[in-house]
Design a protein around this motif. Structure first.
Motif, mmCIF file in Angstrom:
data_model
loop_
_atom_site.group_PDB
_atom_site.id
_atom_site.type_symbol
_atom_site.label_atom_id
_atom_site.label_comp_id
_atom_site.label_asym_id
_atom_site.label_seq_id
_atom_site.Cartn_x
_atom_site.Cartn_y
_atom_site.Cartn_z
ATOM 1 N N ASP A 181 6.618 71.454 54.639
ATOM 2 C CA ASP A 181 7.938 72.056 54.433
ATOM 3 C C ASP A 181 8.849 71.904 55.645
ATOM 4 O O ASP A 181 10.066 71.726 55.493
ATOM 5 C CB ASP A 181 7.795 73.548 54.098
ATOM 6 N N ALA A 185 12.505 70.392 55.285
ATOM 7 C CA ALA A 185 13.637 71.263 55.593
ATOM 8 C C ALA A 185 14.526 70.643 56.666
ATOM 9 O O ALA A 185 15.758 70.692 56.566
ATOM 10 C CB ALA A 185 13.134 72.634 56.054
ATOM 11 N N GLU A 189 18.363 69.572 55.857
ATOM 12 C CA GLU A 189 19.376 70.273 56.642
ATOM 13 C C GLU A 189 20.236 69.272 57.415
ATOM 14 O O GLU A 189 21.461 69.422 57.496
ATOM 15 C CB GLU A 189 18.685 71.244 57.606
ATOM 16 N N PRO A 239 12.008 70.785 44.214
ATOM 17 C CA PRO A 239 12.511 72.087 44.691
ATOM 18 C C PRO A 239 13.510 71.959 45.832
ATOM 19 O O PRO A 239 14.398 72.819 45.975
ATOM 20 C CB PRO A 239 11.231 72.805 45.150
ATOM 21 N N TRP A 240 13.411 70.887 46.609
ATOM 22 C CA TRP A 240 14.349 70.691 47.718
ATOM 23 C C TRP A 240 15.700 70.193 47.212
ATOM 24 O O TRP A 240 16.743 70.555 47.769
ATOM 25 C CB TRP A 240 13.750 69.726 48.743
ATOM 26 N N ARG A 241 15.688 69.402 46.165
ATOM 27 C CA ARG A 241 16.951 69.018 45.529
ATOM 28 C C ARG A 241 17.674 70.265 45.011
ATOM 29 O O ARG A 241 18.898 70.386 45.124
ATOM 30 C CB ARG A 241 16.686 68.072 44.369
ATOM 31 N N ALA A 242 16.897 71.185 44.428
ATOM 32 C CA ALA A 242 17.497 72.414 43.891
ATOM 33 C C ALA A 242 18.044 73.297 45.009
ATOM 34 O O ALA A 242 19.078 73.949 44.848
ATOM 35 C CB ALA A 242 16.452 73.180 43.075
ATOM 36 N N LYS A 243 17.370 73.316 46.147
ATOM 37 C CA LYS A 243 17.792 74.140 47.273
ATOM 38 C C LYS A 243 19.016 73.561 47.973
ATOM 39 O O LYS A 243 19.838 74.312 48.516
ATOM 40 C CB LYS A 243 16.639 74.282 48.267
ATOM 41 N N TYR A 244 19.125 72.220 47.956
ATOM 42 C CA TYR A 244 20.250 71.541 48.608
ATOM 43 C C TYR A 244 20.974 70.661 47.583
ATOM 44 O O TYR A 244 20.920 69.443 47.641
ATOM 45 C CB TYR A 244 19.749 70.671 49.768
#
Length: 308
Positions: A181, A185, A189, A239-244
């Protein structure tokens, strides 16, 4: 202690480029910039000779004055370029790699310089930078000598590049066996802060049973393996696409080692992000073969993110 972006300085052109990159990154992150010079007294070193000749180089007072002037002068230059940036500067004594790794613990990231050898050869990573990368528990970014702010940006329709043209993509190298992660991240970012896309490169190898006879792989099996790896990469990134959601992600699942593909992608990147597993090998600290290759040959700045 509040987090900072820290740059290690030794007075060289590559460390000045690193400090300039660190200043821009600090502004992007809304963090203060800390400039650190590690002073290790040496009875003779040509680095001091320009001050007052070789004789003065052995004088501890001369060395101390030089060590104090390096971060102070760099801070003055950067303050002129970035008047809104909070900058602190100082020196510490000790073994350089250990001192820089300690400084990194108090930082969001540590930025160091590496001697650039041109677009084809890329970095020449010195022993201090290599040892620091291998010891640091926070991300370390290596910046080539000659790296400028405009190098991070794409040319406009007229072929002109400036801070006002879009950023080049961020490139991430990922190992699906250990998709940590912290690494993901950092890359997402970095792309979000630059308002640019993220290209994710995953290299995979054929099953060991085919290692000595690649011709034995039927075309349909090759397609099956390729599809399975691509699907696995998509699942890890979902899940990272959804977060960003603002980050445009392009996935590259490629057969064979990832190092070559990452180095190639670095030619048109603002930043390359790779990982380093935190562990001790029998022969001491190391960074892994893919990260090692990228550090020595990538054209863009390289961020090494340690993870378990």
């Amino acid at each position: 202690m509040s987090r900072t972006v820290t740059a290690g300085l030794d007075g060289s052109p590559e460390s000045r480029a690193a400090a300039d990159w660190a200043a821009r990154e600090a502004l992007r992150r809304g963090l203060p910039l800390r400039l650190v010079h590690v002073h290790e007294w040496q009875p003779y070193s040509s680095v001091y000779a320009p001050l007052a000749g070789a004789v003065a180089a052995v004088d501890p007072d001369v060395q101390q004055q030089w060590a104090e002037s390096v971060p102070r002068e760099a801070a003055a230059v950067l303050a002129g370029r970035h008047p809104d940036l909070e900058i602190s500067a100082g020196r510490v004594s000790g073994q350089p790699a250990a001192a820089l790794a300690a400084a990194a613990e108090e930082s969001e990231l540590l930025v160091l310089g590496s001697r650039g050898l041109g677009a084809l050869a890329g970095f020449l990573v010195g022993s201090v930078a290599s040892a620091t990368v291998a010891q640091a528990v926070r991300p370390v970014v290596l910046v080539r000598a000659g790296e400028k702010g405009d190098d991070e940006h794409r040319p406009d329709l007229d072929g002109l590049v400036s801070e006002y043209t879009p950023f080049r993509d961020v490139v991430l190298g990922i190992d699906l066996a250990r998709p940590h992660d912290d690494l993901l991240a950092f890359a997402f970012e970095a792309a979000m802060l630059r308002g640019t896309g993220l290209r994710v490169v995953h290299g995979w190898n054929l099953p060991a049973s085919y290692g000595y006879n690649p011709a034995a792989i039927a075309l349909d099996l090759e397609h099956e393996l390729t599809g399975a790896q691509a699907k696995a990469l998509t699942q890890v990134l979902a899940p990272w696409r959804a977060k960003y959601p603002a980050v445009d992600v392009v996935e590259h699942s490629v057969a064979g080692g990832a190092a070559h593909h990452l180095i190639e992608a670095a030619a048109d990147a603002s930043l390359v992000v790779v990982g380093r597993r935190v562990r001790r090998a029998a022969a001491g600290l190391h960074v892994g073969p893919v990260t090692h290759a990228v550090l020595h040959h990538a054209k863009a700045p390289v961020a090494v993110v340690p993870h378990d």
